[in-house]
Design an enzyme around this catalytic site. Structure first.
Site, short mmCIF file in Angstrom:
data_model
loop_
_atom_site.label_atom_id
_atom_site.label_comp_id
_atom_site.label_asym_id
_atom_site.label_seq_id
_atom_site.Cartn_x
_atom_site.Cartn_y
_atom_site.Cartn_z
N CYS A 2 -1.95 55.49 -61.00
CA CYS A 2 -1.47 56.85 -60.47
C CYS A 2 -0.50 56.74 -59.31
CB CYS A 2 -2.72 57.83 -59.98
SG CYS A 2 -4.02 57.62 -61.16
N ARG A 28 4.64 56.47 -62.89
CA ARG A 28 3.12 55.65 -62.55
C ARG A 28 2.00 56.48 -63.55
NH1 ARG A 28 3.12 52.28 -58.41
NH2 ARG A 28 0.96 52.51 -58.33
N TRP A 75 -2.83 58.94 -64.14
CA TRP A 75 -2.86 58.54 -65.49
C TRP A 75 -4.15 57.88 -65.68
CZ3 TRP A 75 -3.62 52.98 -67.04
CH2 TRP A 75 -3.35 52.60 -68.29
N ASN A 103 -5.40 56.39 -56.04
CA ASN A 103 -4.93 55.48 -57.47
C ASN A 103 -5.85 53.97 -57.26
OD1 ASN A 103 -3.37 53.78 -59.05
ND2 ASN A 103 -2.11 52.91 -57.22
N GLY A 104 -6.28 53.81 -58.18
CA GLY A 104 -7.19 52.53 -58.44
C GLY A 104 -8.42 52.77 -59.02
N GLU A 490 10.50 41.28 -77.71
CA GLU A 490 10.87 42.27 -77.06
C GLU A 490 11.32 43.24 -77.88
OE1 GLU A 490 9.91 42.91 -74.26
OE2 GLU A 490 11.50 44.34 -73.43
N LYS A 494 9.76 47.27 -77.56
CA LYS A 494 10.47 48.31 -77.08
C LYS A 494 10.35 49.59 -78.10
CE LYS A 494 11.05 47.66 -73.63
NZ LYS A 494 10.57 46.80 -73.05
N GLU A 497 6.68 51.06 -78.24
CA GLU A 497 6.28 51.80 -77.09
C GLU A 497 6.94 53.10 -76.94
OE1 GLU A 497 6.30 49.79 -73.29
OE2 GLU A 497 8.14 48.91 -73.43
N HIS A 513 4.66 32.51 -94.17
CA HIS A 513 3.08 32.10 -94.29
C HIS A 513 2.22 33.37 -94.10
CE1 HIS A 513 4.07 27.92 -94.05
NE2 HIS A 513 4.91 28.31 -92.98
N LYS A 613 4.07 53.00 -65.60
CA LYS A 613 4.89 51.92 -65.53
C LYS A 613 4.09 50.63 -65.24
CE LYS A 613 9.02 50.32 -64.69
NZ LYS A 613 9.74 49.75 -65.73
C1 AGP Z 1 7.52 47.09 -70.68
O1 AGP Z 1 8.27 47.93 -71.54
C2 AGP Z 1 6.09 47.55 -70.62
N1 AGP Z 1 6.11 48.86 -70.09
C3 AGP Z 1 5.01 46.81 -70.26
O2 AGP Z 1 4.62 45.78 -71.24
C4 AGP Z 1 5.18 45.90 -68.64
O3 AGP Z 1 6.33 44.87 -68.96
C5 AGP Z 1 3.99 45.15 -68.45
O4 AGP Z 1 3.04 46.13 -67.94
C6 AGP Z 1 4.04 44.27 -67.01
O5 AGP Z 1 4.68 44.95 -66.10
P1 AGP Z 1 5.03 44.24 -64.75
O6 AGP Z 1 6.40 43.44 -65.15
O7 AGP Z 1 5.47 45.17 -63.72
O8 AGP Z 1 3.93 43.12 -64.35
#
Ligand code: AGP
Length: 618
Positions: A2, A28, A75, A103-104, A490, A494, A497, A513, A613
């Site tokens: 959060c 966040r 979150w 947050n936590g 990657e 993208k 997500e 395979h 994030k």
């Molecule tokens: C990437 O698009 C994601 N949102 C996620 O996988 C992110 O890369 C991952 O949580 C790692 O975050 P960080 O680089 O802040 O450790």
């Protein structure tokens, strides 16, 4: 995970400032939002489920009175995203006297809740956070706390006692009608930063929250409590109440960096910022770029730990280190590290932790396991002052500026640029690669920002058209060989997500395979095919897929006719980039594709559902 924010202003109204700062922290978490302010000894609260704009439309977050307040964007971890679970959380009183944002995760919340319920406390929510105001209330009522370090406020002492009972991670803030001119904040393992201005104190989970307000900041460390009053800012140790002195730092991120600057989404803005960020990575402080390869050179074994996109950067880097520096490294998904490597890590191990935020709980937990076994910790992050920078022996700050879009884009290509520079420097140290090759690589890495600029300028429209053409597809394959496998992974992450398209990435050679059985007429397969040593076999893989009716999209070098004539669609990358550096430009069309697929499918690419994030819970 959060975002929390709060302020004490000398004059004016806190609520609109909190609202605006929460918007800057929305990356966040964004499933509910809340604010509490204090005015003339009374507590005022608004909170509800939904994104900040939705809640503001319904309840007007700006009209709470008072100069003092706290806020939260959530979150969900414990308790569904309903109004009752939105922060702030309160003590038993009606109307409430104590309000807490957090947050936590409070790991021992179930025991604490039982204990407090047995003592008569009535809980309103399903959250772990709610134990905090009740604990403070309990200590305040029973007065069973030891006065520590000449603290003359019962409320501070009760809060210190309550915090002493918490296990887990927290950045939290508390206000109370019993001491209505004060905010208390504390941290353990979750980030907390103070912002210092002439006419106000601020606190927040992250620096972007402050940027339009101040550039003077103080990092709060684990185990510390901050007391904020209009004319007082005190940092104390929770353990003994003793005072801590800490210097103020200046951040040089311009405030407009956290605005969209005319782009419809942060994700698109950040994709476009990549040329500039990549140029920044070419001007990093020499001493850090030199130190890391020195440690890597000495290492008996090197394990790279990271999550998500940062893990993909590690995977690409493992090819770079192997090909250029003849160094074998193990890229490991951080959440797997303790189980997989926990017992074998030793004083001879070197851990390179990569994390954009520097706060990802899984990555920090892996680092902690390694630290306990006396391994050497190296870090690469975008957030200097983050936990990762504080626990690394040496770290490099990649200087991408704040990344607000949940999907990592500019921080990924910058990570790759830094990691490739480290691999080149290590190659030089080890003398394994000819000077000619080194010179070429150094020349080419300087060209990458321009090449990325060229992709964004010349290929964006084409990618957008591809997204229109393929928007209805239910699944995509991403294939690449060698280092391009990391690029494929990657691209797939993208797309999944931000556009919610279930997708599969494989090393191209592995596709036959098993995964090839999925191919039917028109099944879309994206090949990442730079002109490196894998190109010839990749052409073979393209033909295998084509023979089974797949629709092929290639990301290939400009003018690579052998590939262009085979495929249905292609995106061209300016020629001349060596394979080992290819993930940096070749991922850019995939980022744009994911972005435009999200737009075509009506998704919000900046706030994908269920994501945040920075994942600060394990
Ligand atoms: C990437 O698009 C994601 N949102 C996620 O996988 C992110 O890369 C991952 O949580 C790692 O975050 P960080 O680089 O802040 O450790």
């Amino acid at each position: 995970m959060c975002g929390i924010f709060g302020c004490i202003l000398k004059e004016g109204q806190a609520a609109p400032i909190i609202h605006a700062a929460l918007k800057r922290l929305e990356y966040r978490g964004y499933d509910s939002v809340g604010e509490a302010t204090l005015d003339e000894g009374k507590l005022y609260v608004k909170k509800d489920a939904g994104k900040i704009d939705e809640v503001h439309m319904r309840r007007n977050l700006d009209d709470l009175p008072g100069r003092i307040g706290i806020g939260h964007t959530r979150w969900a971890t414990h308790g569904a995203p309903f109004q009752v679970n939105a922060h702030p959380h309160f003590d038993c009183s009606d109307p409430p006297k104590i309000a807490v944002v957090h947050n936590g995760i409070i790991e021992n919340f179930a025991e604490l809740r039982r204990e407090l319920e047995d003592a008569g406390h009535v809980f309103r929510s399903k959250t772990d956070t709610e134990v905090i105001p009740h604990l403070i209330e309990e200590y305040l009522n029973s007065k069973q706390f030891a006065t520590k370090g000449n603290v003359d406020s019962e409320f501070i002492n009760a809060t210190i006692a309550a915090i002493g009972r918490l296990q887990g991670s927290y950045a939290l803030a508390v206000v109370s009608t019993s001491d209505p001119d004060m905010i208390l904040c504390a941290r353990n393992e979750s980030p907390l930063v103070l912002g210092i201005a002439d006419n106000a104190w601020y606190f927040a989970s992250d620096i972007p929250a402050f940027l339009p307000l101040t550039n003077k900041i103080i990092f709060v460390e684990n185990g510390e409590l901050v007391v904020l009053r209009e004319n007082l800012l005190e940092i104390r140790k929770v353990a003994d109440g003793s005072l801590v002195s800490r210097e103020t730092k200046l951040v040089d991120w311009p405030p407009e960096m956290v605005e969209k600057q005319g782009y419809p989404h942060f994700m698109l803005k950040e994709i476009h910022e990549q040329p500039r960020c990549l140029r920044n990575t070419l001007r990093l402080q020499e001493k850090y770029l030199e130190l890391l390869p020195t440690f890597l050179d000495r290492a008996r074994e090197v394990i790279m730990v990271a999550c998500g996109t940062s893990y993909h950067a590690c995977l690409a880097a493992s090819y770079m280190f192997s090909k250029l520096s003849f160094l074998a490294t193990h890229p490991v998904i951080a959440s797997e590290f303790t189980e997989q490597h926990g017992k074998s890590v030793s004083i001879d191990s070197t851990i390179l932790a990569v994390s954009q935020s520097g706060e990802t709980a899984d990555t920090l937990a892996a680092v902690e396991t390694a630290r306990q076994r006396a391994a050497t910790i190296l870090g690469l992050t975008n957030v200097v002052g983050s936990t990762l920078t504080r626990i690394s022996r040496v770290y490099v700050g990649q200087q991408s500026g704040p990344e607000i879009g949940v999907a990592a884009t500019k921080t990924f290509t910058s990570q790759l640029s830094v990691l490739s520079q480290l691999a080149i420097r290590l190659a030089k140290k080890r003398g394994k690669v000819s000077q000619e090759e080194i010179d070429l690589l150094e020349e080419k890495i300087e060209e990458i920002p321009d090449i990325v600029e060229n992709i964004v300028e010349t290929q964006e429209e084409k990618v957008r058209t591809l997204a229109r053409k393929y928007k209805g597809k239910q699944c995509f394959f991403f294939l690449g060989r060698g280092i391009s496998y990391a690029t494929a992974l990657e691209g797939r992450l993208k797309l999944m997500e931000v556009a919610y398209v279930p997708s599969i990435a494989f090393p191209a050679g592995e596709s036959k395979h098993g995964p090839i059985s999925l191919i039917t007429q028109g099944f879309p397969v994206i090949f990442v095919c730079p002109p490196d040593e894998t190109r010839r076999t990749v052409i073979g893989n393209i033909m295998e897929m084509k023979a089974r009716g797949a629709s092929i999209i290639a990301i290939c070098e400009k003018g690579d006719e052998d590939i262009i004539k085979l495929v249905d669609d292609y995106v061209e990358i300016k020629e001349g980039i060596p394979g080992v550096l290819s993930p940096i430009p070749y991922v850019v069309p995939l980022q744009l594709f994911a972005y435009y697929m999200a737009i075509e499918r009506g998704c919000d690419p900046d706030m994908p559902r269920n994501l945040a994030k920075s994942v600060t819970v394990k």
